[in-house]
Design a protein around this motif. Structure first.
Motif, PDB file in Angstrom:
ATOM      1  N   VAL A 271     -21.742  -4.727   1.317  1.00 46.35           N
ATOM      2  CA  VAL A 271     -20.301  -4.915   1.536  1.00 46.35           C
ATOM      3  C   VAL A 271     -19.641  -5.137   0.189  1.00 46.35           C
ATOM      4  O   VAL A 271     -19.921  -6.130  -0.492  1.00 46.35           O
ATOM      5  CB  VAL A 271     -20.021  -6.107   2.480  1.00 46.35           C
ATOM      6  CG1 VAL A 271     -18.514  -6.258   2.700  1.00 46.35           C
ATOM      7  CG2 VAL A 271     -20.752  -5.921   3.802  1.00 46.35           C
ATOM      8  N   ASN A 272     -18.802  -4.232  -0.200  1.00 48.83           N
ATOM      9  CA  ASN A 272     -18.038  -4.349  -1.453  1.00 48.83           C
ATOM     10  C   ASN A 272     -16.633  -4.813  -1.136  1.00 48.83           C
ATOM     11  O   ASN A 272     -15.864  -4.101  -0.479  1.00 48.83           O
ATOM     12  CB  ASN A 272     -17.973  -3.005  -2.178  1.00 48.83           C
ATOM     13  CG  ASN A 272     -19.345  -2.506  -2.595  1.00 48.83           C
ATOM     14  OD1 ASN A 272     -20.224  -3.314  -2.882  1.00 48.83           O
ATOM     15  ND2 ASN A 272     -19.528  -1.197  -2.606  1.00 48.83           N
ATOM     16  N   ARG A 273     -16.290  -6.000  -1.594  1.00 48.53           N
ATOM     17  CA  ARG A 273     -14.967  -6.554  -1.342  1.00 48.53           C
ATOM     18  C   ARG A 273     -14.148  -6.467  -2.624  1.00 48.53           C
ATOM     19  O   ARG A 273     -14.270  -7.322  -3.503  1.00 48.53           O
ATOM     20  CB  ARG A 273     -15.062  -8.004  -0.876  1.00 48.53           C
ATOM     21  CG  ARG A 273     -15.821  -8.186   0.438  1.00 48.53           C
ATOM     22  CD  ARG A 273     -16.025  -9.664   0.740  1.00 48.53           C
ATOM     23  NE  ARG A 273     -16.772  -9.858   1.966  1.00 48.53           N
ATOM     24  CZ  ARG A 273     -16.241 -10.292   3.106  1.00 48.53           C
ATOM     25  NH1 ARG A 273     -14.955 -10.563   3.159  1.00 48.53           N
ATOM     26  NH2 ARG A 273     -16.992 -10.452   4.173  1.00 48.53           N
ATOM     27  N   GLU A 274     -13.353  -5.442  -2.724  1.00 48.36           N
ATOM     28  CA  GLU A 274     -12.528  -5.266  -3.919  1.00 48.36           C
ATOM     29  C   GLU A 274     -11.236  -6.075  -3.826  1.00 48.36           C
ATOM     30  O   GLU A 274     -10.756  -6.595  -4.835  1.00 48.36           O
ATOM     31  CB  GLU A 274     -12.195  -3.786  -4.107  1.00 48.36           C
ATOM     32  CG  GLU A 274     -13.436  -2.914  -4.298  1.00 48.36           C
ATOM     33  CD  GLU A 274     -13.099  -1.441  -4.359  1.00 48.36           C
ATOM     34  OE1 GLU A 274     -11.911  -1.096  -4.148  1.00 48.36           O
ATOM     35  OE2 GLU A 274     -14.015  -0.633  -4.599  1.00 48.36           O
ATOM     36  N   ILE A 307     -20.037  -0.715   3.175  1.00 41.85           N
ATOM     37  CA  ILE A 307     -18.677  -1.018   3.655  1.00 41.85           C
ATOM     38  C   ILE A 307     -17.854  -1.460   2.451  1.00 41.85           C
ATOM     39  O   ILE A 307     -18.224  -2.414   1.758  1.00 41.85           O
ATOM     40  CB  ILE A 307     -18.693  -2.130   4.722  1.00 41.85           C
ATOM     41  CG1 ILE A 307     -19.580  -1.731   5.896  1.00 41.85           C
ATOM     42  CG2 ILE A 307     -17.276  -2.439   5.199  1.00 41.85           C
ATOM     43  CD1 ILE A 307     -19.832  -2.866   6.884  1.00 41.85           C
ATOM     44  N   THR A 308     -16.768  -0.774   2.201  1.00 37.44           N
ATOM     45  CA  THR A 308     -15.926  -1.085   1.050  1.00 37.44           C
ATOM     46  C   THR A 308     -14.530  -1.458   1.522  1.00 37.44           C
ATOM     47  O   THR A 308     -13.879  -0.680   2.245  1.00 37.44           O
ATOM     48  CB  THR A 308     -15.832   0.109   0.086  1.00 37.44           C
ATOM     49  OG1 THR A 308     -17.144   0.479  -0.325  1.00 37.44           O
ATOM     50  CG2 THR A 308     -14.994  -0.235  -1.131  1.00 37.44           C
ATOM     51  N   LEU A 309     -14.082  -2.646   1.095  1.00 40.21           N
ATOM     52  CA  LEU A 309     -12.723  -3.101   1.401  1.00 40.21           C
ATOM     53  C   LEU A 309     -11.868  -2.981   0.149  1.00 40.21           C
ATOM     54  O   LEU A 309     -12.292  -3.361  -0.947  1.00 40.21           O
ATOM     55  CB  LEU A 309     -12.730  -4.555   1.864  1.00 40.21           C
ATOM     56  CG  LEU A 309     -13.403  -4.870   3.198  1.00 40.21           C
ATOM     57  CD1 LEU A 309     -13.327  -6.361   3.457  1.00 40.21           C
ATOM     58  CD2 LEU A 309     -12.741  -4.105   4.316  1.00 40.21           C
ATOM     59  N   SER A 310     -10.681  -2.482   0.323  1.00 40.49           N
ATOM     60  CA  SER A 310      -9.713  -2.410  -0.771  1.00 40.49           C
ATOM     61  C   SER A 310      -8.369  -2.866  -0.256  1.00 40.49           C
ATOM     62  O   SER A 310      -8.201  -3.097   0.946  1.00 40.49           O
ATOM     63  CB  SER A 310      -9.611  -0.984  -1.318  1.00 40.49           C
ATOM     64  OG  SER A 310      -9.052  -0.119  -0.347  1.00 40.49           O
ATOM     65  N   GLU A 311      -7.407  -2.963  -1.144  1.00 42.28           N
ATOM     66  CA  GLU A 311      -6.087  -3.401  -0.708  1.00 42.28           C
ATOM     67  C   GLU A 311      -5.414  -2.384   0.212  1.00 42.28           C
ATOM     68  O   GLU A 311      -4.472  -2.725   0.933  1.00 42.28           O
ATOM     69  CB  GLU A 311      -5.188  -3.655  -1.919  1.00 42.28           C
ATOM     70  CG  GLU A 311      -4.952  -2.425  -2.783  1.00 42.28           C
ATOM     71  CD  GLU A 311      -4.032  -2.713  -3.952  1.00 42.28           C
ATOM     72  OE1 GLU A 311      -3.427  -3.790  -3.953  1.00 42.28           O
ATOM     73  OE2 GLU A 311      -3.938  -1.868  -4.853  1.00 42.28           O
ATOM     74  N   SER A 312      -5.905  -1.155   0.202  1.00 43.04           N
ATOM     75  CA  SER A 312      -5.276  -0.113   1.019  1.00 43.04           C
ATOM     76  C   SER A 312      -6.044   0.219   2.286  1.00 43.04           C
ATOM     77  O   SER A 312      -5.567   1.014   3.096  1.00 43.04           O
ATOM     78  CB  SER A 312      -5.102   1.172   0.198  1.00 43.04           C
ATOM     79  OG  SER A 312      -6.351   1.639  -0.257  1.00 43.04           O
ATOM     80  N   PHE A 361      -4.165   2.854   4.194  1.00 43.74           N
ATOM     81  CA  PHE A 361      -2.761   2.551   4.415  1.00 43.74           C
ATOM     82  C   PHE A 361      -2.055   2.461   3.068  1.00 43.74           C
ATOM     83  O   PHE A 361      -2.699   2.232   2.035  1.00 43.74           O
ATOM     84  CB  PHE A 361      -2.593   1.224   5.169  1.00 43.74           C
ATOM     85  CG  PHE A 361      -3.048   1.274   6.590  1.00 43.74           C
ATOM     86  CD1 PHE A 361      -2.158   1.580   7.599  1.00 43.74           C
ATOM     87  CD2 PHE A 361      -4.376   1.030   6.921  1.00 43.74           C
ATOM     88  CE1 PHE A 361      -2.567   1.629   8.918  1.00 43.74           C
ATOM     89  CE2 PHE A 361      -4.805   1.085   8.236  1.00 43.74           C
ATOM     90  CZ  PHE A 361      -3.902   1.384   9.236  1.00 43.74           C
ATOM     91  N   PRO A 362      -0.734   2.642   3.065  1.00 39.47           N
ATOM     92  CA  PRO A 362      -0.005   2.459   1.801  1.00 39.47           C
ATOM     93  C   PRO A 362      -0.291   1.084   1.220  1.00 39.47           C
ATOM     94  O   PRO A 362      -0.239   0.072   1.926  1.00 39.47           O
ATOM     95  CB  PRO A 362       1.463   2.596   2.228  1.00 39.47           C
ATOM     96  CG  PRO A 362       1.425   3.431   3.459  1.00 39.47           C
ATOM     97  CD  PRO A 362       0.154   3.046   4.159  1.00 39.47           C
ATOM     98  N   ALA A 363      -0.647   1.046  -0.062  1.00 40.23           N
ATOM     99  CA  ALA A 363      -1.018  -0.221  -0.696  1.00 40.23           C
ATOM    100  C   ALA A 363       0.168  -1.161  -0.758  1.00 40.23           C
ATOM    101  O   ALA A 363       1.296  -0.742  -1.031  1.00 40.23           O
ATOM    102  CB  ALA A 363      -1.545   0.037  -2.110  1.00 40.23           C
ATOM    103  N   PRO A 364      -0.031  -2.468  -0.492  1.00 35.87           N
ATOM    104  CA  PRO A 364       1.057  -3.437  -0.638  1.00 35.87           C
ATOM    105  C   PRO A 364       1.426  -3.584  -2.103  1.00 35.87           C
ATOM    106  O   PRO A 364       0.703  -3.167  -3.004  1.00 35.87           O
ATOM    107  CB  PRO A 364       0.454  -4.729  -0.067  1.00 35.87           C
ATOM    108  CG  PRO A 364      -1.024  -4.554  -0.224  1.00 35.87           C
ATOM    109  CD  PRO A 364      -1.295  -3.097  -0.070  1.00 35.87           C
ATOM    110  N   ALA A 367      -1.712  -7.380  -4.509  1.00 35.85           N
ATOM    111  CA  ALA A 367      -3.006  -7.548  -3.839  1.00 35.85           C
ATOM    112  C   ALA A 367      -3.484  -8.970  -4.014  1.00 35.85           C
ATOM    113  O   ALA A 367      -3.500  -9.505  -5.119  1.00 35.85           O
ATOM    114  CB  ALA A 367      -4.044  -6.584  -4.435  1.00 35.85           C
ATOM    115  N   LYS A 368      -3.856  -9.583  -2.946  1.00 35.59           N
ATOM    116  CA  LYS A 368      -4.349 -10.962  -2.974  1.00 35.59           C
ATOM    117  C   LYS A 368      -5.869 -10.943  -3.059  1.00 35.59           C
ATOM    118  O   LYS A 368      -6.537 -10.445  -2.159  1.00 35.59           O
ATOM    119  CB  LYS A 368      -3.906 -11.687  -1.698  1.00 35.59           C
ATOM    120  CG  LYS A 368      -4.408 -13.118  -1.624  1.00 35.59           C
ATOM    121  CD  LYS A 368      -3.960 -13.717  -0.295  1.00 35.59           C
ATOM    122  CE  LYS A 368      -4.499 -15.125  -0.138  1.00 35.59           C
ATOM    123  NZ  LYS A 368      -4.118 -15.707   1.159  1.00 35.59           N
TER     124      LYS A 368
END
Length: 386
Positions: A271-274, A307-312, A361-364, A367-368
C-alpha cells in the motif's frame, strides 16, 4: 397529479399570468375607451373584460371550474347586448377569451361540439345585427361575424395547443421521476451486491481455509470462524444502514480489510500512501477498492497486489490476470457511472498478465499529508509477504 408536476405547471402558469394579463387588460381598456360612447356602454364592455381577466387569473391558479360558467354567461350576455342594444362590435372581446377556457374544462369528447356551438352562437349573434343594418352587409359581416368568430376559433385552437404543451411538460417530468426511481433502485441493488456479494465470497474463502486447517490447527479454525461470525454480523449492520440510507464506506477501513483478505489468500500486498484523497470521494473510492478486491479474489490468480493512494484517487494493480478476456465485471461498470457522475473517471486495463483499476478525480487545491504513525500507516512503504 404528482407534486413535481403541479410545481412545474404552477410556475409555467405563473409566467403566463405575468405575461398574459397585462397585455389583455391593456387591450381591453383600449377597446372600452374607443368603442364606448356612454357610461352605460363603458360599464357593459368593462364587465366583459373583467370577467375575462377573472377567468385568466383563476386559470393560473389551476381552478377555473367555479368561475368558467358564470363568466361565460356574463360575457355571452355582454356580446348579445353589445350587438343588439349598444351597437358595440368590440363586445365580443370577453367571450373570445372566456369561451376557450370554458371549453378546455370539458371532456375531450365534448370539446369539438362545444367549440362548434360557441362559435355558432358568436356568429349568430353577430349576424343578428343585419336586422338593424340591412344596408351594410359587408361591414356587419366583417365586424360582427367574421372577426369575432375567427378570433373565437383561433383562441380555442391556441388553448388546445397550450394544454397540449402542459401535458407534454408533465409527462416529461413524470418520466424523469420514473427514471430517477429506476436509477435509485439500480444504485440500491448495486450497493446490496457490494455488501452481500463481497461478504459471501469472503465467507466462502474463510470456510475453505478452515476446512483445510480443521485437523492441523484448531485454534486457527476457531479464529477464522469467529471472523466469519463477525463478518456476517457486520454485513447485517451494513444492510440495515443501506436500507435506511445511512451507509457510507470508510476508505481506510476498506484498505485494512483488503489487506487482511489478500494476506489470508496468500497474496502479497503493498500500500503506497502518497496523500489523502479528497474527503468528498472517500466513500466512493472505498467502494472501488472493495469491488476490485472481490474481483481479484474471484477472477485472478494473483500473487501480489499494489494499492496506491494519491490526492486525486486510487490505483489497484494485481498480477495473475488470465490471458483470456475477463468476464464482464458489472460491479465496476456500475461504479464507473457513479465515478463519472461525481466528476471523476474509472479506468480498467488488462495487459501482460496485469490488471489495473484506477479511479481519478480532479485534484483538490491543497493536499493534506496522511499521518504515518502506527503499523497501518507504515504499510505505505512496506511489502507484506504471507
Amino acid at each position: 397529479m404528482p407534486e413535481h408536476a403541479q410545481t412545474t405547471q404552477g410556475r409555467l402558469r405563473g409566467v403566463n399570468l405575468a405575461m398574459i394579463i397585462p397585455p389583455l387588460a391593456l387591450v381591453g381598456a383600449i377597446l372600452v375607451a374607443v368603442d364606448a360612447r356612454s357610461w352605460g356602454e363603458g360599464v357593459l364592455l368593462t364587465l366583459g373584460v373583467v370577467a375575462a381577466l377573472v377567468v385568466i387569473e383563476r386559470w393560473t391558479a389551476g381552478d377555473t371550474s367555479r368561475v368558467a360558467l358564470p363568466c361565460l354567461i356574463i360575457t355571452a350576455a355582454v356580446w348579445l347586448l353589445g350587438v343588439l342594444v349598444t351597437d358595440s362590435h368590440t363586445a365580443f372581446y370577453g367571450i373570445t377569451i372566456v369561451g376557450p377556457y370554458f371549453i378546455s374544462q370539458l371532456s375531450r369528447s365534448r370539446r369539438l361540439a362545444a367549440t362548434v356551438v360557441l362559435s355558432t352562437f358568436v356568429a349568430a349573434v353577430g349576424a343578428a345585427k343585419l336586422l338593424e343594418s340591412p344596408d351594410d352587409v359587408s361591414g356587419v359581416l366583417l365586424l360582427y361575424v367574421i372577426l369575432p368568430t375567427g378570433i373565437m376559433v383561433l383562441a380555442t385552437g391556441l388553448m388546445f395547443a397550450n394544454q397540449r404543451f402542459y401535458e407534454v411538460i408533465e409527462r416529461s417530468r413524470e418520466r424523469e421521476a420514473e427514471l430517477a426511481v429506476i436509477r435509485e433502485r439500480v444504485r440500491f441493488a448495486s450497493d446490496l451486491h457490494d455488501i452481500q456479494g463481497h461478504t459471501l465470497h469472503v465467507v466462502k474463502l474463510k470456510i475453505t481455509l478452515a476446512e483445510k486447517l480443521l485437523r492441523s490447527d484448531t485454534e486457527r479454525v476457531e479464529e477464522e470462524l469467529r471472523e466469519v461470525r463477525a463478518l456476517v454480523s457486520d454485513t447485517i449492520t451494513q444492510t440495515k444502514e443501506l436500507a435506511y440510507a445511512q451507509r457510507r464506506l470508510n476508505l481506510s477501513a476498506e484498505i485494512e480489510n483488503a489487506k487482511n483478505l489478500f494476506e489470508a489468500a496468500g497474496i502479497r500486498v503493498r500500500v503506497n500512501r502518497e496523500a489523502d484523497p479528497d474527503e468528498r470521494v472517500n466513500g466512493l473510492l472505498g467502494q472501488v477498492l472493495r469491488e476490485t478486491t472481490t474481483n481479484i479474489l474471484r477472477h485472478a490468480q494473483a500473487t501480489q497486489v499494489r494499492i496506491t493512494l494519491s490526492e486525486s484517487g486510487i490505483t489497484i494493480v494485481n498480477d495473475g490476470a488470465p490471458a483470456a478476456p475477463l468476464p464482464e465485471l458489472s460491479g465496476l461498470a456500475t461504479l464507473k457511472e457513479r465515478v463519472s457522475d461525481d466528476g471523476g473517471e474509472l479506468t480498467v486495463e488488462q495487459e501482460d498478465g496485469r490488471f489495473v483499476t484506477a479511479a481519478e478525480f480532479p485534484a483538490p487545491r491543497t493536499a493534506k499529508p496522511l499521518p504515518r504513525a502506527g503499523a497501518g500507516a507504515e504499510a505505505g512503504t512496506r511489502e507484506d509477504d504471507r
